[in-house]
Design a protein around this motif. Structure first.
Motif, PDB file in Angstrom:
ATOM      1  N   LEU A 162       0.878  -1.333  -0.004  1.00 10.82           N
ATOM      2  CA  LEU A 162      -0.114   0.095  -0.080  1.00 10.82           C
ATOM      3  C   LEU A 162       0.923   1.192   0.056  1.00 10.82           C
ATOM      4  CD1 LEU A 162      -3.033   0.907   0.219  1.00 10.82           C
ATOM      5  CD2 LEU A 162      -2.654   1.081   2.680  1.00 10.82           C
ATOM      6  N   ARG A 163       0.439   2.006  -1.045  1.00  9.39           N
ATOM      7  CA  ARG A 163       1.551   3.365  -1.076  1.00  9.39           C
ATOM      8  C   ARG A 163       0.419   4.629  -0.902  1.00  9.39           C
ATOM      9  NH1 ARG A 163       4.043   2.357  -6.888  1.00  9.39           N
ATOM     10  NH2 ARG A 163       2.187   1.484  -7.232  1.00  9.39           N
ATOM     11  N   GLN A 164       1.278   5.257  -0.227  1.00  4.47           N
ATOM     12  CA  GLN A 164       0.332   6.749  -0.093  1.00  4.47           C
ATOM     13  C   GLN A 164       0.236   7.805  -1.163  1.00  4.47           C
ATOM     14  OE1 GLN A 164       1.278   8.841   3.551  1.00  4.47           O
ATOM     15  NE2 GLN A 164      -0.358  10.441   3.230  1.00  4.47           N
ATOM     16  N   LEU A 165       1.285   7.859  -2.131  1.00  3.95           N
ATOM     17  CA  LEU A 165       1.346   8.739  -3.198  1.00  3.95           C
ATOM     18  C   LEU A 165       0.633  10.056  -2.933  1.00  3.95           C
ATOM     19  CD1 LEU A 165       0.586   5.624  -5.933  1.00  3.95           C
ATOM     20  CD2 LEU A 165       2.669   6.893  -5.009  1.00  3.95           C
ATOM     21  N   ASP A 166      -0.380  10.370  -3.734  1.00  4.85           N
ATOM     22  CA  ASP A 166      -1.036  11.616  -3.476  1.00  4.85           C
ATOM     23  C   ASP A 166      -2.085  11.733  -2.474  1.00  4.85           C
ATOM     24  OD1 ASP A 166       0.531  12.842  -5.440  1.00  4.85           O
ATOM     25  OD2 ASP A 166      -0.860  12.124  -7.152  1.00  4.85           O
ATOM     26  N   ALA A 167      -2.262  10.482  -1.685  1.00  2.08           N
ATOM     27  CA  ALA A 167      -3.498  10.769  -0.701  1.00  2.08           C
ATOM     28  C   ALA A 167      -3.009  11.188   0.445  1.00  2.08           C
ATOM     29  CB  ALA A 167      -3.783   8.946  -0.552  1.00  2.08           C
ATOM     30  N   THR A 168      -4.174  11.797   1.044  1.00  4.86           N
ATOM     31  CA  THR A 168      -3.892  12.485   2.433  1.00  4.86           C
ATOM     32  C   THR A 168      -3.716  11.483   3.348  1.00  4.86           C
ATOM     33  OG1 THR A 168      -6.353  12.307   3.117  1.00  4.86           O
ATOM     34  CG2 THR A 168      -5.479  14.540   1.750  1.00  4.86           C
ATOM     35  N   ASP A 223      -5.544  10.986   5.989  1.00  6.52           N
ATOM     36  CA  ASP A 223      -6.777  10.345   6.250  1.00  6.52           C
ATOM     37  C   ASP A 223      -6.953   9.615   5.333  1.00  6.52           C
ATOM     38  OD1 ASP A 223      -6.965  11.594   8.720  1.00  6.52           O
ATOM     39  OD2 ASP A 223      -8.295  13.189   7.817  1.00  6.52           O
ATOM     40  N   GLU A 224      -7.162   9.616   3.938  1.00  6.08           N
ATOM     41  CA  GLU A 224      -7.410   8.848   2.981  1.00  6.08           C
ATOM     42  C   GLU A 224      -6.373   7.493   2.829  1.00  6.08           C
ATOM     43  OE1 GLU A 224      -8.524  11.714  -0.514  1.00  6.08           O
ATOM     44  OE2 GLU A 224      -6.596  11.597  -0.437  1.00  6.08           O
ATOM     45  N   PHE A 225      -5.168   7.477   3.299  1.00  2.00           N
ATOM     46  CA  PHE A 225      -4.200   6.667   3.400  1.00  2.00           C
ATOM     47  C   PHE A 225      -4.731   5.685   4.460  1.00  2.00           C
ATOM     48  CE2 PHE A 225      -0.221   4.741   4.919  1.00  2.00           C
ATOM     49  CZ  PHE A 225       0.073   3.816   3.795  1.00  2.00           C
ATOM     50  N   ALA A 226      -4.875   6.275   5.750  1.00  2.00           N
ATOM     51  CA  ALA A 226      -5.320   5.476   6.742  1.00  2.00           C
ATOM     52  C   ALA A 226      -6.694   4.767   6.577  1.00  2.00           C
ATOM     53  CB  ALA A 226      -5.469   6.574   8.017  1.00  2.00           C
ATOM     54  N   ARG A 227      -7.624   5.199   5.866  1.00  2.00           N
ATOM     55  CA  ARG A 227      -8.668   4.668   5.324  1.00  2.00           C
ATOM     56  C   ARG A 227      -8.510   3.367   4.532  1.00  2.00           C
ATOM     57  NH1 ARG A 227     -12.170   6.743   0.605  1.00  2.00           N
ATOM     58  NH2 ARG A 227      -9.917   6.022   0.068  1.00  2.00           N
ATOM     59  N   ASP A 228      -7.692   3.621   3.645  1.00  2.00           N
ATOM     60  CA  ASP A 228      -7.165   2.625   2.537  1.00  2.00           C
ATOM     61  C   ASP A 228      -6.673   1.577   3.317  1.00  2.00           C
ATOM     62  OD1 ASP A 228      -8.288   4.024   0.405  1.00  2.00           O
ATOM     63  OD2 ASP A 228      -6.331   4.830  -0.210  1.00  2.00           O
ATOM     64  N   ALA A 229      -5.737   1.696   4.231  1.00  2.00           N
ATOM     65  CA  ALA A 229      -5.136   0.657   5.018  1.00  2.00           C
ATOM     66  C   ALA A 229      -5.998  -0.228   5.855  1.00  2.00           C
ATOM     67  CB  ALA A 229      -4.054   1.386   5.990  1.00  2.00           C
ATOM     68  N   GLY A 230      -7.149   0.438   6.419  1.00  2.00           N
ATOM     69  CA  GLY A 230      -8.126  -0.405   6.993  1.00  2.00           C
ATOM     70  C   GLY A 230      -8.945  -1.097   6.171  1.00  2.00           C
ATOM     71  N   LEU A 231      -9.176  -0.689   4.979  1.00  2.00           N
ATOM     72  CA  LEU A 231      -9.937  -1.431   4.080  1.00  2.00           C
ATOM     73  C   LEU A 231      -9.199  -2.688   3.534  1.00  2.00           C
ATOM     74  CD1 LEU A 231     -11.479   1.199   1.681  1.00  2.00           C
ATOM     75  CD2 LEU A 231     -12.710  -0.303   3.403  1.00  2.00           C
TER      76      LEU A 231
END
Length: 124
Positions: A94-100, A102-110
């Motif tokens: 999972l890479r953060q790239l342009d995500a904030t 909060d978006e990265f944390a949400r994606d990590a949870g998913l």
């Protein structure tokens, strides 16, 4: 992110690489039926209609895939199944790239929830 599954790498790869199983374990990506359009898989996601192209079936446990979002942006996702002393380990990069943050944390949870769901299905 990774999860250890008490099944052989071959079993984990076989299940995870079957597009028909994606809605059962990859709800962060889709929980809707999947159709084929050439080499692509097409489905509805929380973000809208997406197209996915997976690496060809292989003996190395590579499940890398490219997801094209409704915006037209395509993201590359590295997903691997490798041998582990307790069975198999499935690893999603999972890479953060342009995500904030909060978006990265949400994606990590998913992603974590999807990998846990896969483990639950395969260990049941």
């Amino acid at each position: 992110m990774s999860t250890v599954i008490r099944r052989s790498p071959q079993d984990v790869y076989a299940y995870a690489s079957d597009a028909n199983n994606l809605p059962a374990w990859a709800a962060g990506l889709t929980d809707a039926p999947i159709s084929r359009d050439g080499d692509a898989l097409v489905t509805e996601s929380p973000l809208g209609r997406i197209r996915m192209v997976f690496a060809p079936r292989n003996e190395f446990g590579v499940l890398d895939h490219w997801v094209t979002l409704p915006s037209g942006v395509t993201t590359y996702n590295a997903l691997r199944v490798i041998e582990h002393p307790d069975g198999a380990e499935i690893i999603f990069t999972l890479r953060q790239l342009d995500a904030t943050d909060d978006e990265f944390a949400r994606d990590a949870g998913l992603v974590a929830a999807d990998l846990e769901r896969l483990r639950g299905i395969l260990e049941a």
